[in-house]
Design an enzyme around this catalytic site. Structure first.
Site, PDB file in Angstrom:
ATOM      1  N   HIS A 100       0.597  -1.162   0.230  1.00 38.02           N
ATOM      2  CA  HIS A 100      -0.101  -0.115  -0.079  1.00 38.02           C
ATOM      3  C   HIS A 100       0.745   1.351   0.037  1.00 38.02           C
ATOM      4  CE1 HIS A 100      -3.594  -2.366   0.077  1.00 38.02           C
ATOM      5  NE2 HIS A 100      -3.627  -2.417   1.506  1.00 38.02           N
ATOM      6  N   HIS A 174      -9.489   2.315   1.185  1.00 39.77           N
ATOM      7  CA  HIS A 174      -9.689   1.359   2.075  1.00 39.77           C
ATOM      8  C   HIS A 174     -10.553   1.164   3.166  1.00 39.77           C
ATOM      9  CE1 HIS A 174      -7.631  -2.366   4.021  1.00 39.77           C
ATOM     10  NE2 HIS A 174      -6.790  -2.425   2.847  1.00 39.77           N
ATOM     11  N   GLU A 308     -11.503  -2.962  -2.505  1.00 42.84           N
ATOM     12  CA  GLU A 308     -10.614  -1.887  -2.844  1.00 42.84           C
ATOM     13  C   GLU A 308     -10.398  -2.072  -4.498  1.00 42.84           C
ATOM     14  OE1 GLU A 308      -7.283  -3.125  -0.762  1.00 42.84           O
ATOM     15  OE2 GLU A 308      -8.491  -4.189   0.621  1.00 42.84           O
TER      16      GLU A 308
END
Length: 343
Positions: A100, A174, A308
Site C-alpha cells: 500500500h 480502504h 478496493e
C-alpha cells in the site's frame, strides 16, 4: 452542507451532508473516511464504516481504515520492480514486501482540501504531489482525488493523476464497510457480490503466484449475492492462506453491472458499486482482532469488508494482468461510485 473542524497538528475533519441526511466525514490526513451515515429500511441513519473512537489513532492506522491508498495499492513482491530496463527498490513494510505505498504511503499524507457545493452535489477535492523518488517511485506524481456526495445517496470517488516520468500507479480507498449500522454484527450475515469469473492465486506470503483461477464452483464465486458466512465456513486452501477469509484480487467481467455489492437483510441496506477499474481486492477483515477501540465497539475478526477497486501490482512481475504504468502525457482517471438504497 459542508462543515470543517480544525484539529491538532494541522489535521482538519470535514463533514459533508446531503438533503436526505446522508453524512460523510473525511480527514485531510490520509484522505481518511472516518464515518459514513446512511439510512436503513426504516429511515434510521447509522454509521456503516469502521473508524477509530479517537481520531489520533489514525496516525499509525496499520489496518488502513478509510484511507486513500497509493502510489500502488496492494503488495509489490520483494519491494522492487523493473521499468524501462531499470530496477526500482521500494521501502519494505510487510516483511520483505511493499504494501500500500510503503510506510509513508498516501495514507500518511496531509492532503490539501478544497470543499465544493455545485449542481445538487457537494464534496471535497484533495490534492497532493508525490516527489520524484519518494518511497522509491520514479516521477513527480500530481494527484487530485474528489469525494462527491449526491442527493440520491451516492458517494463517488474520482482519482486523477499525471506524471513526468513513467511510473506504476493504482489508487484506491480502504474503507471497511458493515451495513448492519453501528457495527451491531460482523459481516458474516451480510451478502457480497463481485462480478468476476477469475481471481488471483496467492502464496503463503499473500503474494500473487501469477495464476488466475476460476471463481466457478468455489467459495470465490460471488457472481450473485452470497452470504459471507457461507464463504467463511467453506474449507479452501486459498481462504486459509488469507486468514480464514478473502484477501484476493478479482478481475471484473466485462459489461456486468453492478461490479460489486453488499446487502444486509436485517437492516435492508444495499450498497452497489460501479467502477471503471479493471477489478478489485476484496478483503473480509481477516486480520482484525479485539484490540482496537472503534467508534461503536471493540474490533473483531470479519467486522468489516473492503472493496478496493484497483489494478493489481502483480502486473509488475507477471503477464496477464491489466497494465498499471502511467506515462508522461497521459492522465490516470478512475472512478468508483458507491450507491446506497434499501430493499
Amino acid at each position: 452542507m459542508i462543515e470543517k473542524t480544525a484539529l491538532q497538528d494541522g489535521w482538519d475533519l470535514y463533514t459533508v451532508t446531503n438533503k436526505k441526511g446522508m453524512r460523510l466525514e473525511v480527514l485531510n490526513f490520509g484522505g481518511i473516511i472516518t464515518s459514513l451515515e446512511v439510512p436503513d429500511k426504516d429511515g434510521n441513519l447509522e454509521n456503516i464504516v469502521l473508524g477509530y473512537r479517537n481520531l489520533q489513532d489514525y496516525q499509525d492506522n496499520p489496518n488502513y481504515f478509510g484511507a486513500l491508498i497509493g502510489q500502488v495499492a496492494g503488495r509489490i513482491q520483494e519491494s522492487k520492480f523493473e521499468l524501462d530496463n531499470e530496477t526500482f527498490q521500494l521501502e519494505a513494510n510487510e516483511g520483505k514486501h511493499h504494501l500500500h505505498g510503503g510506510p509513508e504511503g498516501f495514507h500518511q499524507v496531509l492532503w490539501e482540501v478544497e470543499p465544493f457545493e455545485e449542481n445538487e452535489t457537494n464534496g471535497l477535492r484533495l490534492y497532493h504531489t508525490s516527489k520524484d523518488g519518494e518511497g522509491g517511485y520514479p516521477g513527480n506524481l500530481t494527484m487530485n482525488v474528489t469525494y462527491t456526495l449526491t442527493e440520491d445517496n451516492k458517494l463517488a470517488i474520482l482519482y486523477k493523476a499525471t506524471t513526468d516520468k513513467a511510473t506504476p500507479v493504482t489508487l484506491t480507498n480502504h474503507t471497511y464497510f458493515n451495513l448492519s449500522g453501528g457495527l451491531k454484527r460482523t459481516v458474516a450475515t451480510q451478502q457480497a457480490l463481485v462480478a468476476s469469473d477469475q481471481y488471483t492465486e496467492l502464496d503463503e506470503e499473500l503474494i500473487s503466484t501469477g495464476r488466475l483461477l476460476d471463481t466457478a464452483a468455489s467459495p470465490f464465486d460471488l457472481r450473485s449475492f452470497k452470504p459471507l458466512q457461507e464463504v467463511f465456513s467453506t474449507p479452501h486452501n486459498q481462504l486459509r492462506i488469507a486468514g480464514a477469509g478473502i484477501d484476493h484480487y478479482f478481475l471484473f467481467t466485462n459489461n456486468e453491472k453492478p461490479k460489486a455489492g453488499l446487502y444486509d437483510p436485517e437492516s435492508g441496506r444495499l450498497m452497489t458499486i460501479e467502477s471503471n477499474q479493471p477489478g478489485l481486492v476484496l478483503y473480509t477483515g481477516n486480520g482484525l482482532d479485539n484490540s482496537l477501540e472503534l467508534k461503536e465497539r471493540k474490533s473483531e475478526k470479519h467486522l468489516g469488508i473492503c472493496f478496493e477497486t484497483q489494478a493489481f501490482p502483480a502486473a509488475l512481475h507477471h503477464d496477464g494482468f491489466p497494465d498499471l504504468i502511467l506515462k508522461p502525457g497521459e492522465e490516470y482517471r478512475k472512478e468508483t461510485i458507491f450507491s446506497f438504497t434499501t430493499k
